[in-house]
Write a protein that holds these residues in place. Sequence first.
Motif, PDB file in Angstrom:
ATOM      1  N   GLU A  37       4.786   9.886   6.960  1.00 47.50           N
ATOM      2  CA  GLU A  37       5.069  11.224   7.491  1.00 47.50           C
ATOM      3  C   GLU A  37       6.048  11.141   8.664  1.00 47.50           C
ATOM      4  OE1 GLU A  37       2.581  15.226   8.610  1.00 47.50           O
ATOM      5  OE2 GLU A  37       1.826  13.337   9.437  1.00 47.50           O
ATOM      6  N   ASP A  38       5.850  10.181   9.555  1.00 49.46           N
ATOM      7  CA  ASP A  38       6.751  10.013  10.695  1.00 49.46           C
ATOM      8  C   ASP A  38       8.180   9.737  10.236  1.00 49.46           C
ATOM      9  OD1 ASP A  38       4.629  10.407  12.414  1.00 49.46           O
ATOM     10  OD2 ASP A  38       4.373   8.277  12.901  1.00 49.46           O
ATOM     11  N   ALA A  39       8.319   9.044   9.104  1.00 47.63           N
ATOM     12  CA  ALA A  39       9.653   8.742   8.562  1.00 47.63           C
ATOM     13  C   ALA A  39      10.234   9.929   7.799  1.00 47.63           C
ATOM     14  CB  ALA A  39       9.576   7.525   7.646  1.00 47.63           C
ATOM     15  N   GLY A  40       9.428  10.957   7.573  1.00 51.24           N
ATOM     16  CA  GLY A  40       9.903  12.117   6.828  1.00 51.24           C
ATOM     17  C   GLY A  40       9.836  11.933   5.320  1.00 51.24           C
ATOM     18  N   TYR A  41       9.050  10.956   4.861  1.00 54.61           N
ATOM     19  CA  TYR A  41       8.948  10.668   3.426  1.00 54.61           C
ATOM     20  C   TYR A  41       7.881  11.496   2.732  1.00 54.61           C
ATOM     21  CZ  TYR A  41      11.838   6.513   4.336  1.00 54.61           C
ATOM     22  OH  TYR A  41      12.847   5.652   4.696  1.00 54.61           O
ATOM     23  N   ALA A  71      -3.544   5.823   8.194  1.00 54.34           N
ATOM     24  CA  ALA A  71      -2.526   5.088   8.948  1.00 54.34           C
ATOM     25  C   ALA A  71      -1.226   4.959   8.143  1.00 54.34           C
ATOM     26  CB  ALA A  71      -3.049   3.703   9.329  1.00 54.34           C
ATOM     27  N   HIS A  72      -1.335   4.623   6.873  1.00 57.15           N
ATOM     28  CA  HIS A  72      -0.133   4.483   6.041  1.00 57.15           C
ATOM     29  C   HIS A  72       0.569   5.826   5.838  1.00 57.15           C
ATOM     30  CE1 HIS A  72      -0.322   0.261   5.115  1.00 57.15           C
ATOM     31  NE2 HIS A  72      -1.596   0.362   4.777  1.00 57.15           N
ATOM     32  N   ALA A 116       0.835  -1.207   0.000  1.00 57.36           N
ATOM     33  CA  ALA A 116       0.000   0.000   0.000  1.00 57.36           C
ATOM     34  C   ALA A 116       0.871   1.257   0.000  1.00 57.36           C
ATOM     35  CB  ALA A 116      -0.938   0.004   1.197  1.00 57.36           C
ATOM     36  N   ARG A 117       1.924   1.256   0.809  1.00 55.98           N
ATOM     37  CA  ARG A 117       2.798   2.434   0.857  1.00 55.98           C
ATOM     38  C   ARG A 117       3.603   2.570  -0.427  1.00 55.98           C
ATOM     39  NH1 ARG A 117       2.811   0.805   6.377  1.00 55.98           N
ATOM     40  NH2 ARG A 117       4.722  -0.407   6.137  1.00 55.98           N
TER      41      ARG A 117
END
Length: 107
Positions: free
Chosen positions: A60-64, A54-55, A22-23
């Motif tokens: 976003e948390d990873a900075g992507y 959620a994905h 999905a990502r």
Amino acid sequence: MKALEPDLSSLTEIDRLVHEPARLVLMASLYVVESGDYTFLMRQAGLTWGNLSAHLSKLEDAGYVQIEKTYRGKRPYTLVRLSDNGRTVFKDYVAQMKTVFGNLDAY
């Protein structure tokens, strides 16, 4: 004579955050556009609103990705774009996968 087996060891170094199907669809979709709204991304990935959220939160948390929440009139409107880091990470992922699969052609 025994045939050489392909070296797939580089697959252990794949960015699993991007590699999740999905990502991967989300990253690939955002790679070819400047930005996409939730409806566009939901349709591209075939996800529900909750799963998409959620994905995207993980990305976003990873900075992507960068997520911008605004309004269109009185309705919430969310735009998502790959960050510079996310664009680089996706390019590297594609190059790594091309190398792995390109090496399989020899077998």
